[in-house]
Design an enzyme around this catalytic site. Structure first.
Site, PDB file in Angstrom:
ATOM      1  CD  GLN A 262      -2.613  -1.325   2.661  1.00 54.24           C
ATOM      2  OE1 GLN A 262      -3.542  -0.740   3.130  1.00 54.24           O
ATOM      3  NE2 GLN A 262      -1.762  -1.788   3.563  1.00 54.24           N
ATOM      4  CG  ASN A 263       4.066   1.215   2.461  1.00 53.27           C
ATOM      5  OD1 ASN A 263       3.162   1.314   2.998  1.00 53.27           O
ATOM      6  ND2 ASN A 263       4.977   0.486   2.693  1.00 53.27           N
TER       7      ASN A 263
ATOM      8  CG  HIS B 223      -2.824   2.673  -1.829  1.00 58.60           C
ATOM      9  ND1 HIS B 223      -2.904   2.473  -0.456  1.00 58.60           N
ATOM     10  CD2 HIS B 223      -4.149   1.983  -2.125  1.00 58.60           C
ATOM     11  CE1 HIS B 223      -3.824   1.685  -0.174  1.00 58.60           C
ATOM     12  NE2 HIS B 223      -4.738   1.372  -1.067  1.00 58.60           N
TER      13      HIS B 223
ATOM     14  CB  CYS C 204      -4.239  15.017 -21.232  1.00 51.54           C
ATOM     15  SG  CYS C 204      -2.726  15.713 -21.003  1.00 51.54           S
TER      16      CYS C 204
ATOM     17  CB  CYS D 130      -0.119  18.879 -17.930  1.00 56.13           C
ATOM     18  SG  CYS D 130      -0.414  17.552 -19.224  1.00 56.13           S
TER      19      CYS D 130
ATOM     20  CG  ASN E 295       1.339  -3.878  13.371  1.00 52.46           C
ATOM     21  OD1 ASN E 295       1.544  -3.191  14.172  1.00 52.46           O
ATOM     22  ND2 ASN E 295       0.571  -3.512  12.314  1.00 52.46           N
ATOM     23  N   PRO E 296       3.971  -4.409  15.725  1.00 50.88           N
ATOM     24  CG  PRO E 296       4.897  -2.228  16.019  1.00 50.88           C
ATOM     25  CD  PRO E 296       4.352  -3.426  14.807  1.00 50.88           C
TER      26      PRO E 296
HETATM   27  C1  BV8 Z   1     -12.054   3.056  -3.048  1.00 50.78           C
HETATM   28  C2  BV8 Z   1      -2.217   6.857  -1.123  1.00 50.78           C
HETATM   29  C3  BV8 Z   1     -13.791   2.963  -4.088  1.00 50.78           C
HETATM   30  C4  BV8 Z   1      -1.884   8.287  -0.872  1.00 50.78           C
HETATM   31  C5  BV8 Z   1      -3.922   5.937   0.432  1.00 50.78           C
HETATM   32  C6  BV8 Z   1     -15.088  -0.527   2.011  1.00 50.78           C
HETATM   33  C7  BV8 Z   1     -14.865  -1.067   0.686  1.00 50.78           C
HETATM   34  C8  BV8 Z   1     -14.335  -0.198  -0.444  1.00 50.78           C
HETATM   35  C9  BV8 Z   1     -14.074   1.009  -0.084  1.00 50.78           C
HETATM   36  C10 BV8 Z   1     -14.114   1.581   1.249  1.00 50.78           C
HETATM   37  C11 BV8 Z   1     -14.775   0.831   2.248  1.00 50.78           C
HETATM   38  N1  BV8 Z   1     -14.915   1.511   3.302  1.00 50.78           N
HETATM   39  C12 BV8 Z   1     -14.289   2.644   3.237  1.00 50.78           C
HETATM   40  C13 BV8 Z   1     -13.937   2.850   1.876  1.00 50.78           C
HETATM   41  C14 BV8 Z   1     -13.126   4.066   1.488  1.00 50.78           C
HETATM   42  C15 BV8 Z   1     -11.645   4.024   1.446  1.00 50.78           C
HETATM   43  C16 BV8 Z   1     -11.404   3.465   2.822  1.00 50.78           C
HETATM   44  O1  BV8 Z   1     -11.041   2.380   2.896  1.00 50.78           O
HETATM   45  N2  BV8 Z   1     -11.284   4.344   3.662  1.00 50.78           N
HETATM   46  C17 BV8 Z   1     -10.724   3.978   5.060  1.00 50.78           C
HETATM   47  C18 BV8 Z   1      -9.834   5.277   5.679  1.00 50.78           C
HETATM   48  C19 BV8 Z   1     -11.783   3.693   5.817  1.00 50.78           C
HETATM   49  N3  BV8 Z   1     -11.328   3.516   0.514  1.00 50.78           N
HETATM   50  C20 BV8 Z   1     -10.989   3.954  -0.633  1.00 50.78           C
HETATM   51  O2  BV8 Z   1     -11.153   5.284  -0.799  1.00 50.78           O
HETATM   52  C21 BV8 Z   1      -9.937   3.313  -1.573  1.00 50.78           C
HETATM   53  N4  BV8 Z   1     -10.907   3.612  -3.042  1.00 50.78           N
HETATM   54  O3  BV8 Z   1     -12.405   2.182  -2.183  1.00 50.78           O
HETATM   55  O4  BV8 Z   1     -12.463   3.378  -4.138  1.00 50.78           O
HETATM   56  C22 BV8 Z   1     -14.710   3.205  -5.470  1.00 50.78           C
HETATM   57  C23 BV8 Z   1     -15.422   2.269  -5.825  1.00 50.78           C
HETATM   58  C24 BV8 Z   1     -15.916   2.470  -7.156  1.00 50.78           C
HETATM   59  C25 BV8 Z   1     -15.876   3.490  -7.902  1.00 50.78           C
HETATM   60  C26 BV8 Z   1     -14.906   4.484  -7.417  1.00 50.78           C
HETATM   61  C27 BV8 Z   1     -14.133   4.447  -6.163  1.00 50.78           C
HETATM   62  C28 BV8 Z   1      -8.657   4.242  -1.984  1.00 50.78           C
HETATM   63  C29 BV8 Z   1      -7.963   3.897  -0.812  1.00 50.78           C
HETATM   64  C30 BV8 Z   1      -6.524   4.390  -0.921  1.00 50.78           C
HETATM   65  C31 BV8 Z   1      -6.176   5.551  -0.126  1.00 50.78           C
HETATM   66  N5  BV8 Z   1      -4.898   6.132  -0.554  1.00 50.78           N
HETATM   67  N6  BV8 Z   1      -2.592   6.162   0.379  1.00 50.78           N
HETATM   68  C32 BV8 Z   1      -0.790   8.493  -0.073  1.00 50.78           C
HETATM   69  O5  BV8 Z   1      -0.315   7.741   0.484  1.00 50.78           O
HETATM   70  O6  BV8 Z   1      -0.671   9.693   0.244  1.00 50.78           O
HETATM   71  S1  BV8 Z   1      -4.136   5.071   1.948  1.00 50.78           S
HETATM   72  C33 BV8 Z   1      -3.092   5.316   3.095  1.00 50.78           C
HETATM   73  O7  BV8 Z   1      -3.420   4.531   4.029  1.00 50.78           O
HETATM   74  C34 BV8 Z   1      -1.596   4.693   2.556  1.00 50.78           C
HETATM   75  O8  BV8 Z   1      -1.505   4.169   1.395  1.00 50.78           O
HETATM   76  C35 BV8 Z   1      -1.347   3.436   3.641  1.00 50.78           C
HETATM   77  O9  BV8 Z   1      -0.410   2.552   3.389  1.00 50.78           O
HETATM   78  C36 BV8 Z   1      -2.615   3.070   3.622  1.00 50.78           C
HETATM   79  C37 BV8 Z   1      -3.070   2.227   4.940  1.00 50.78           C
HETATM   80  O10 BV8 Z   1      -2.577   2.412   5.776  1.00 50.78           O
HETATM   81  P1  BV8 Z   1      -1.175   1.680   6.536  1.00 50.78           P
HETATM   82  O11 BV8 Z   1      -0.251   1.359   5.420  1.00 50.78           O
HETATM   83  O12 BV8 Z   1      -1.721   0.501   7.304  1.00 50.78           O
HETATM   84  O13 BV8 Z   1      -0.546   2.708   7.478  1.00 50.78           O
HETATM   85  P2  BV8 Z   1      -1.029   3.099   9.011  1.00 50.78           P
HETATM   86  O14 BV8 Z   1      -0.325   4.379   9.288  1.00 50.78           O
HETATM   87  O15 BV8 Z   1      -2.437   3.221   8.933  1.00 50.78           O
HETATM   88  O16 BV8 Z   1      -0.544   2.071   9.897  1.00 50.78           O
HETATM   89  C38 BV8 Z   1       0.747   1.813  10.126  1.00 50.78           C
HETATM   90  C39 BV8 Z   1       0.841   0.364  10.893  1.00 50.78           C
HETATM   91  O17 BV8 Z   1       2.280  -0.027  11.187  1.00 50.78           O
HETATM   92  C40 BV8 Z   1       0.196   0.260  12.080  1.00 50.78           C
HETATM   93  O18 BV8 Z   1      -0.350  -1.052  12.262  1.00 50.78           O
HETATM   94  C41 BV8 Z   1       1.527   0.494  12.931  1.00 50.78           C
HETATM   95  O19 BV8 Z   1       1.315  -0.397  14.305  1.00 50.78           O
HETATM   96  C42 BV8 Z   1       2.463  -0.431  12.285  1.00 50.78           C
HETATM   97  N7  BV8 Z   1       3.886  -0.231  12.623  1.00 50.78           N
HETATM   98  C43 BV8 Z   1       4.591   1.146  13.115  1.00 50.78           C
HETATM   99  N8  BV8 Z   1       5.926   0.771  13.062  1.00 50.78           N
HETATM  100  C44 BV8 Z   1       6.058  -0.519  12.603  1.00 50.78           C
HETATM  101  C45 BV8 Z   1       4.880  -1.189  12.164  1.00 50.78           C
HETATM  102  N9  BV8 Z   1       4.763  -2.368  11.749  1.00 50.78           N
HETATM  103  C46 BV8 Z   1       6.022  -3.020  11.602  1.00 50.78           C
HETATM  104  N10 BV8 Z   1       7.054  -2.582  12.253  1.00 50.78           N
HETATM  105  C47 BV8 Z   1       7.361  -1.140  12.637  1.00 50.78           C
HETATM  106  N11 BV8 Z   1       8.423  -0.697  13.011  1.00 50.78           N
HETATM  107 ZN    ZN Z   2      -2.520  17.355 -19.207  1.00 52.54          ZN
END
Ligand code: BV8
Ligand code: ZN
Length: 258
Positions: free
Chosen positions: A104-105, A122, A134, A156, A222-223
């Site tokens: 997802q990164n 993503h 475009c 663009c 995961n921690p």
């Molecule tokens: C879509 C890119 C629909 C940008 C990101 C159900 C079904 C379908 C959709 C939905 C649904 N419910 C809600 C939705 C909508 C939405 C969604 O999921 N919202 C969430 C917030 C509730 N989903 C969407 O909008 C997706 N699109 O569904 O389209 C559609 C259908 C038809 C027609 C049109 C559209 C698009 C989602 C993509 C969003 N973009 N990122 C950017 O990065 O700037 S999401 C963003 O969160 C990042 O990509 C990130 O990777 C991702 C997930 O977060 P994590 O990677 O898990 O990171 P986080 O900080 O949350 O957690 C870190 C973890 O690491 C923690 O657990 C922590 O404990 C752990 N950790 C910390 N240190 C360590 C560690 N682990 C190991 N070692 C360590 N040292």
């Molecule tokens: Zn353009």
């Protein structure tokens, strides 16, 4: 089961796996010094919500603000190095295992660590594309001068609309071909390591359940607790850069006896 035994058991599963998926989130890059997605919204950005910074509406409302947030994250990524977790995952593939990295990164660190089969659900922060669609995302591959000005999105070169980061924002469809391949790998794997994700973002967060329902073992690294823990075959509580290398290294040879 003691911690060491759990690691040894999962190490055996990794060795025996025919097809492996490593599903990663921002936590796998935490030890490279890259704030996790939710941490990235702290500090200066704490007063904005993800909808404002990671959505097309947010970008159209204030392109310079959103572009600056991504420019800062790109600069942090430029200073960062892949960590031992990224390298261990790449080493798995180098040793000949069939490994698909589904991430997802957007930070490109798996590729920089040497992983070849990387499915970026993503997008990738190092690419930009035309806001009006475009051009072809790869038109603005790394090295183009569009990253020169961190303050606001350059126009663009084809149509003059602002460029936007080539990442998937909230409410946007994931790249369908990439997601289809990720689903195919999840359905076909016998082991999925889920590393460093809060498993809150869909549809990416559906992949571990898809793998498990198709018969794979799912191991969470995961921690902190995650919503996947309850139905994982094993949870390795700890940091990715500590645990992943230990899933690779050989067991110390048993001296003497059986
Ligand atoms: C879509 C890119 C629909 C940008 C990101 C159900 C079904 C379908 C959709 C939905 C649904 N419910 C809600 C939705 C909508 C939405 C969604 O999921 N919202 C969430 C917030 C509730 N989903 C969407 O909008 C997706 N699109 O569904 O389209 C559609 C259908 C038809 C027609 C049109 C559209 C698009 C989602 C993509 C969003 N973009 N990122 C950017 O990065 O700037 S999401 C963003 O969160 C990042 O990509 C990130 O990777 C991702 C997930 O977060 P994590 O990677 O898990 O990171 P986080 O900080 O949350 O957690 C870190 C973890 O690491 C923690 O657990 C922590 O404990 C752990 N950790 C910390 N240190 C360590 C560690 N682990 C190991 N070692 C360590 N040292
Ligand atoms: Zn353009």
């Amino acid at each position: 089961m003691k911690r060491g035994d759990e690691l040894a058991e999962v190490r055996d599963w990794v060795r025996a796996a025919r097809r492996l998926v490593v599903f990663t989130g921002a936590g796998v890059s935490a030890e490279s010094g890259i704030p996790t997605f939710r941490d990235a919204l702290t500090g200066l950005w704490a007063r904005f919500d993800p909808e404002r910074l990671a959505s097309e509406a947010g970008f159209r409302a204030d392109p310079a603000l959103v572009w600056r947030w991504y420019a800062e994250r790109r600069a942090a990524i430029g200073q960062a190095q892949p960590n031992a977790a990224h390298r261990a995952i790449a080493e798995l593939e180098a040793r000949g295992a069939h490994v698909a990295v589904v991430t997802q990164n957007v930070d490109n660190l798996h590729r920089r660590a040497g992983s070849r089969e990387v499915l970026e659900l993503h997008g990738n922060i190092l690419r930009a594309r035309c806001l009006e669609g475009c051009g072809d995302p790869d038109r603005f591959a790394p090295g183009s001068d569009w990253r020169a000005d961190p303050r606001e999105p350059p126009p663009c070169p084809r149509c003059g609309a602002p460029l936007r980061p080539d990442v998937v924002w909230v409410g946007e469809l994931l790249p369908q071909a990439v997601f289809a391949r990720a689903e195919h790998e999840a359905l076909g794997c016998d082991l999925m390591l889920v590393v460093g994700t809060s498993a809150l973002v869909y549809p990416a967060a559906d992949l571990p359940a898809l793998a498990r329902d198709a018969g794979a073992r799912v191991v969470v690294v995961n921690p902190e607790e995650t919503p996947l823990d309850a139905r994982a075959a094993r949870v390795l509580r700890g940091k990715a850069a500590t645990i992943l290398p230990r899933l690779l290294d050989e067991l110390p040879e048993r001296t003497g006896g059986a």
